[in-house]
Design a protein around this motif. Structure first.
Motif, PDB file in Angstrom:
ATOM      1  N   ALA A  16       0.820  -1.217   0.000  1.00 18.77           N
ATOM      2  CA  ALA A  16       0.000   0.000   0.000  1.00 18.77           C
ATOM      3  C   ALA A  16       0.851   1.264   0.000  1.00 18.77           C
ATOM      4  O   ALA A  16       0.338   2.346  -0.293  1.00 18.77           O
ATOM      5  N   PHE A  17       2.143   1.130   0.325  1.00 19.35           N
ATOM      6  CA  PHE A  17       3.019   2.301   0.373  1.00 19.35           C
ATOM      7  C   PHE A  17       3.770   2.424  -0.957  1.00 19.35           C
ATOM      8  O   PHE A  17       4.534   1.521  -1.314  1.00 19.35           O
ATOM      9  N   PRO A  18       3.601   3.527  -1.692  1.00 19.55           N
ATOM     10  CA  PRO A  18       4.344   3.708  -2.945  1.00 19.55           C
ATOM     11  C   PRO A  18       5.853   3.742  -2.696  1.00 19.55           C
ATOM     12  O   PRO A  18       6.317   4.162  -1.628  1.00 19.55           O
ATOM     13  N   VAL A  19       6.595   3.311  -3.699  1.00 21.03           N
ATOM     14  CA  VAL A  19       8.048   3.205  -3.570  1.00 21.03           C
ATOM     15  C   VAL A  19       8.677   4.560  -3.270  1.00 21.03           C
ATOM     16  O   VAL A  19       9.549   4.687  -2.393  1.00 21.03           O
ATOM     17  N   LEU A  20       8.255   5.593  -3.982  1.00 29.91           N
ATOM     18  CA  LEU A  20       8.862   6.912  -3.791  1.00 29.91           C
ATOM     19  C   LEU A  20       8.539   7.475  -2.404  1.00 29.91           C
ATOM     20  O   LEU A  20       9.368   8.169  -1.808  1.00 29.91           O
ATOM     21  N   ILE A  21       7.345   7.178  -1.884  1.00 29.34           N
ATOM     22  CA  ILE A  21       7.008   7.627  -0.534  1.00 29.34           C
ATOM     23  C   ILE A  21       7.912   6.940   0.490  1.00 29.34           C
ATOM     24  O   ILE A  21       8.395   7.571   1.445  1.00 29.34           O
ATOM     25  N   ILE A  22       8.142   5.641   0.311  1.00 26.86           N
ATOM     26  CA  ILE A  22       9.049   4.911   1.199  1.00 26.86           C
ATOM     27  C   ILE A  22      10.442   5.537   1.155  1.00 26.86           C
ATOM     28  O   ILE A  22      11.085   5.742   2.195  1.00 26.86           O
ATOM     29  N   ALA A  23      10.906   5.847  -0.063  1.00 22.31           N
ATOM     30  CA  ALA A  23      12.244   6.432  -0.204  1.00 22.31           C
ATOM     31  C   ALA A  23      12.333   7.786   0.484  1.00 22.31           C
ATOM     32  O   ALA A  23      13.329   8.092   1.157  1.00 22.31           O
ATOM     33  N   MET A  24      11.307   8.603   0.340  1.00 23.07           N
ATOM     34  CA  MET A  24      11.333   9.927   0.962  1.00 23.07           C
ATOM     35  C   MET A  24      11.241   9.824   2.491  1.00 23.07           C
ATOM     36  O   MET A  24      11.866  10.604   3.213  1.00 23.07           O
ATOM     37  N   MET A  25      10.486   8.845   2.987  1.00 22.62           N
ATOM     38  CA  MET A  25      10.403   8.658   4.434  1.00 22.62           C
ATOM     39  C   MET A  25      11.749   8.223   5.001  1.00 22.62           C
ATOM     40  O   MET A  25      12.199   8.726   6.038  1.00 22.62           O
ATOM     41  N   ILE A  26      12.404   7.277   4.318  1.00 26.72           N
ATOM     42  CA  ILE A  26      13.719   6.817   4.785  1.00 26.72           C
ATOM     43  C   ILE A  26      14.739   7.941   4.680  1.00 26.72           C
ATOM     44  O   ILE A  26      15.594   8.112   5.559  1.00 26.72           O
ATOM     45  N   SER A  27      14.657   8.730   3.598  1.00 27.57           N
ATOM     46  CA  SER A  27      15.589   9.848   3.422  1.00 27.57           C
ATOM     47  C   SER A  27      15.418  10.880   4.523  1.00 27.57           C
ATOM     48  O   SER A  27      16.396  11.498   4.959  1.00 27.57           O
ATOM     49  N   ALA A  28      14.184  11.088   4.969  1.00 28.79           N
ATOM     50  CA  ALA A  28      13.947  12.063   6.023  1.00 28.79           C
ATOM     51  C   ALA A  28      14.591  11.655   7.341  1.00 28.79           C
ATOM     52  O   ALA A  28      14.955  12.499   8.158  1.00 28.79           O
ATOM     53  N   VAL A  29      14.757  10.341   7.548  1.00 30.89           N
ATOM     54  CA  VAL A  29      15.333   9.848   8.797  1.00 30.89           C
ATOM     55  C   VAL A  29      16.848   9.718   8.699  1.00 30.89           C
ATOM     56  O   VAL A  29      17.592  10.180   9.566  1.00 30.89           O
ATOM     57  N   TRP A  30      17.334   9.062   7.623  1.00 32.07           N
ATOM     58  CA  TRP A  30      18.756   8.781   7.498  1.00 32.07           C
ATOM     59  C   TRP A  30      19.484   9.701   6.520  1.00 32.07           C
ATOM     60  O   TRP A  30      20.692   9.564   6.322  1.00 32.07           O
ATOM     61  N   GLY A  31      18.771  10.623   5.901  1.00 36.83           N
ATOM     62  CA  GLY A  31      19.410  11.523   4.955  1.00 36.83           C
ATOM     63  C   GLY A  31      19.458  10.922   3.561  1.00 36.83           C
ATOM     64  O   GLY A  31      19.335   9.712   3.370  1.00 36.83           O
ATOM     65  N   GLY A  32      19.631  11.791   2.569  1.00 35.77           N
ATOM     66  CA  GLY A  32      19.650  11.334   1.188  1.00 35.77           C
ATOM     67  C   GLY A  32      20.970  10.691   0.822  1.00 35.77           C
ATOM     68  O   GLY A  32      22.040  11.211   1.126  1.00 35.77           O
ATOM     69  N   SER A  33      20.902   9.531   0.177  1.00 31.96           N
ATOM     70  CA  SER A  33      22.091   8.833  -0.297  1.00 31.96           C
ATOM     71  C   SER A  33      21.657   7.778  -1.298  1.00 31.96           C
ATOM     72  O   SER A  33      20.471   7.434  -1.400  1.00 31.96           O
ATOM     73  N   LEU A  34      22.616   7.249  -2.035  1.00 30.50           N
ATOM     74  CA  LEU A  34      22.300   6.190  -2.985  1.00 30.50           C
ATOM     75  C   LEU A  34      21.854   4.920  -2.260  1.00 30.50           C
ATOM     76  O   LEU A  34      21.021   4.174  -2.773  1.00 30.50           O
ATOM     77  N   ALA A  35      22.410   4.672  -1.077  1.00 34.34           N
ATOM     78  CA  ALA A  35      22.002   3.485  -0.317  1.00 34.34           C
ATOM     79  C   ALA A  35      20.522   3.548   0.037  1.00 34.34           C
ATOM     80  O   ALA A  35      19.816   2.529  -0.006  1.00 34.34           O
ATOM     81  N   VAL A  36      20.025   4.740   0.378  1.00 34.79           N
ATOM     82  CA  VAL A  36      18.605   4.900   0.694  1.00 34.79           C
ATOM     83  C   VAL A  36      17.751   4.580  -0.529  1.00 34.79           C
ATOM     84  O   VAL A  36      16.727   3.886  -0.435  1.00 34.79           O
TER      85      VAL A  36
END
Length: 293
Positions: free
Chosen positions: A122-142
């Motif tokens: 139910a969670f779109p891929v880009l939303i998941i990526a933005m949520m993880i980026s908000a916590v751990w910061g933007g990176s290729l690993a995220v």
């Protein structure tokens, strides 16, 4: 040898497969060559030569800092390949693991996995990526992990019913009769027969990984600005689109053709590796319609 590489010949005969194979091969070759050579240093600033049009020696022109756009695109291909392959590996491991748990285990485990997949999907891929980026910061690993997890769930949802269908086939039952373990049956019989469906989902996931990296880098939560990336380059150039529109065209075309190539390659691989499609094609070629007077 003929049987082993027959799928490659069938893939080349398909126009979609041939186009996808050529595009992916060009991107891979560009990424490999950029490791040892680019026409110019991708990060070299040359203010006197800023905004040069395409020509010699800058075949695609330069940007507002005088950097060679062709060199930036070649270096950015490394990031694209890294993200696509990394996300593909993560999605493969997660997708096959969830699909196997959801198809080959006890009923309560299968139902639990099905509920978990329905929740995660139910969670779109880009939303998941933005949520993880908000916590751990933007990176290729995220980007790699978020896209890999998101499409691993998609792969599991599509592959699980296919595994359940193949599980009741005669050759799987014969494998059980001769003493094959569930893992051996999975590797020898189940996975090869669901490979066409899996390949399409994986190619789609890798294409979305390329788009996600470009989109997140464009938004500033993907690749860092010091890392060569088509998304970063597009973000830097788009503000000058009305003055220097040609400079924005190149990274946009690179992203478009790469995503299109991955999608078409997946469709071609599905047709080339699907044994049922191959049998139907052979039957169609050998069938001679009767002439009705």
């Amino acid at each position: 040898m003929n049987g082993r590489w027959g799928w490659l010949r069938r893939l080349w005969r398909l126009s979609t497969g041939r186009f996808g194979l050529i595009v992916v091969a060009v991107v891979l070759a560009t990424a490999a060559v950029s490791l040892v050579w680019t026409p110019f240093d991708p990060q070299q600033v040359d203010i006197p030569n800023r905004w040069l049009p395409p020509g010699w020696p800058h075949l695609l022109g330069t940007d507002g800092s005088g950097r060679d756009i062709l060199s930036l695109l070649m270096a950015g291909a490394r990031t694209t390949v890294l993200v696509a392959v990394g996300a593909g590996i993560v999605a493969t491991v997660i997708g096959i693991a969830l699909a196997a748990l959801g198809a080959l285990t006890a009923r309560w485990v299968r139902e639990s996995v099905a509920v978990l997949v329905d929740i995660l999907i139910a969670f779109p891929v880009l939303i998941i990526a933005m949520m993880i980026s908000a916590v751990w910061g933007g990176s290729l690993a995220v980007v790699i992990w978020s896209v890999g997890i998101g499409f691993g769930v998609n792969i599991a949802r599509v592959t699980r019913p296919e595994l359940r269908r193949v599980l009741h086939s005669d050759f799987v039952l014969a494998g059980r009769a001769i003493g094959l373990t569930p893992t051996q049956n999975l590797v020898r019989h189940l996975l090869p027969n669901v490979a066409p469906v899996f390949i399409v989902q994986l190619s789609w996931g890798m294409a979305v990984a390329v788009l996600a990296e470009a989109g997140l880098s464009y938004l500033g939560v993907g690749a860092p600005v010091t890392e060569p990336s088509w998304g970063v380059l597009l973000a830097e150039l788009q503000q000058f689109i009305t003055v220097h529109p040609l400079s924005v065209l190149w990274p946009g075309l690179a992203i478009t053709f790469t995503v299109l190539g991955l999608n078409l390659l997946g469709d071609g691989l599905r047709e080339a590796t699907d044994p049922t499609l191959s049998r139907r094609d052979r039957a169609a070629r050998t069938h001679v319609p009767e002439v009705v007077a």
